[in-house]
Design an enzyme around this catalytic site. Structure first.
Site, PDB file in Angstrom:
ATOM      1  N   GLY A   1       0.984  -1.304  -0.002  1.00 55.44           N
ATOM      2  CA  GLY A   1      -0.027  -0.114   0.079  1.00 55.44           C
ATOM      3  C   GLY A   1       0.832   1.372  -0.116  1.00 55.44           C
TER       4      GLY A   1
ATOM      5  CB  ILE B   1     -11.366  -4.846 -12.875  1.00 54.60           C
ATOM      6  CG1 ILE B   1     -10.306  -4.361 -12.044  1.00 54.60           C
ATOM      7  CG2 ILE B   1     -12.766  -4.570 -12.722  1.00 54.60           C
ATOM      8  CD1 ILE B   1     -10.712  -4.465 -10.600  1.00 54.60           C
TER       9      ILE B   1
ATOM     10  CG  HIS C   1       2.409  -1.506 -15.357  1.00 55.10           C
ATOM     11  ND1 HIS C   1       2.000  -2.694 -14.917  1.00 55.10           N
ATOM     12  CD2 HIS C   1       3.346  -1.462 -16.092  1.00 55.10           C
ATOM     13  CE1 HIS C   1       2.904  -3.418 -15.415  1.00 55.10           C
ATOM     14  NE2 HIS C   1       3.720  -2.812 -16.134  1.00 55.10           N
TER      15      HIS C   1
ATOM     16  CD  GLU D   1       5.144   2.497  -8.554  1.00 53.86           C
ATOM     17  OE1 GLU D   1       4.422   1.999  -7.924  1.00 53.86           O
ATOM     18  OE2 GLU D   1       6.074   1.770  -9.159  1.00 53.86           O
TER      19      GLU D   1
HETATM   20  C1  GRF Z   1       4.091  -1.265  -7.098  1.00 48.19           C
HETATM   21  O1  GRF Z   1       5.252  -1.493  -7.932  1.00 48.19           O
HETATM   22  C2  GRF Z   1       3.208  -0.644  -7.726  1.00 48.19           C
HETATM   23  O2  GRF Z   1       3.566  -0.090  -9.117  1.00 48.19           O
HETATM   24  C3  GRF Z   1       2.274  -1.861  -8.417  1.00 48.19           C
HETATM   25  O3  GRF Z   1       2.481  -2.606  -7.201  1.00 48.19           O
HETATM   26  C4  GRF Z   1       3.636  -2.514  -6.407  1.00 48.19           C
HETATM   27  C5  GRF Z   1       3.259  -2.196  -5.112  1.00 48.19           C
HETATM   28  O4  GRF Z   1       2.485  -1.366  -4.781  1.00 48.19           O
HETATM   29  N1  GRF Z   1       1.242  -1.897  -9.158  1.00 48.19           N
HETATM   30  P1  GRF Z   1       1.714  -0.642  -3.371  1.00 48.19           P
HETATM   31  O5  GRF Z   1       3.130  -0.485  -2.569  1.00 48.19           O
HETATM   32  O6  GRF Z   1       1.187  -2.014  -2.697  1.00 48.19           O
HETATM   33  O7  GRF Z   1       1.186   0.386  -3.647  1.00 48.19           O
END
Ligand code: GRF
Length: 197
Positions: free
Chosen positions: A12, A94, A110, A181
């Site tokens: 998260g 989904i 992504h 991100e």
């Molecule tokens: C990250 O690399 C994100 O880009 C991918 O999942 C990974 C973990 O995301 N979609 P988070 O730390 O759970 O938000």
């Protein structure tokens, strides 16, 4: 104010970036109304609880079929009057009922510059392993609409990050999270919620 649901499966950190952006006044048009996880142990759920955000856990194994799971998902979004669903480290697919009811209202982050290193099997650190194996000098992150093709939806935002000498999949993943991100996801969510979804 639009109501966003954040869909999570793991740590998260992208949810945390949205929570922090909200607190710093960078997402005035968005309320983080709900966090949905497809597994009960996700640390992302702790982050939601720490920030008094309603949570819902929808595990595939609790449903008799993919269709039942899909409809349950769609109902939870509708019952919570969600305007925008934000996939943030979410690993389940989904289903068509949810995609149909929320066309152009579901987005995903992504960790590559799509269409490179996207699609089935490209998630988490595997994305960065593939990028390093290919020898790319630049990678980054992409926010895109979710449609029925995995990682295939129209692109909304991207940010490039240089690949450095000696990078490992883990160091590249961390830098892309920090520099790309966690920046473009809150910005994209605010942009979409400020306008007409
Ligand atoms: C990250 O690399 C994100 O880009 C991918 O999942 C990974 C973990 O995301 N979609 P988070 O730390 O759970 O938000």
């Amino acid at each position: 104010m639009k109501r966003a649901a954040v869909l999570v499966s793991g740590g998260g950190t992208n949810l945390q970036a949205l929570i922090d952006a909200r607190r710093m006044g960078k997402m005035p048009s968005v309320e983080l109304a709900l966090v949905i996880s497809d597994r009960e142990g996700a640390f992302a759920l702790e982050r939601a609880k720490q920030n008094n955000i309603k949570i819902s856990v929808l595990r595939r194994r609790d449903f008799a079929s993919a269709e039942a799971y899909d409809h349950a998902f769609c109902n939870v979004l509708k019952e919570n009057n969600i305007d925008l669903a934000v996939l943030a480290g979410f690993l389940s697919i989904i289903g068509p009922a949810t995609l149909g009811a929320y066309r152009k209202r579901i987005i995903n982050i992504h960790p590559s510059l799509l269409p490179a290193f996207g699609g089935k099997g490209f998630y988490g650190v595997k994305v960065h392993e593939a990028a390093l194996n290919r020898g790319v000098k630049v990678s980054g992150a992409t926010v895109h609409y979710v449609d029925d093709e995995v990682d295939g939806g129209e692109i909304i935002a991207q940010k490039a990050v240089a690949v450095l000498e000696g990078d490992t999949p883990e160091t590249l993943q961390r830098r892309i999270m920090e520099e790309a991100e966690w920046q473009i996801l809150p910005a994209a969510v605010e942009l979409l919620c400020k306008g007409e979804l």
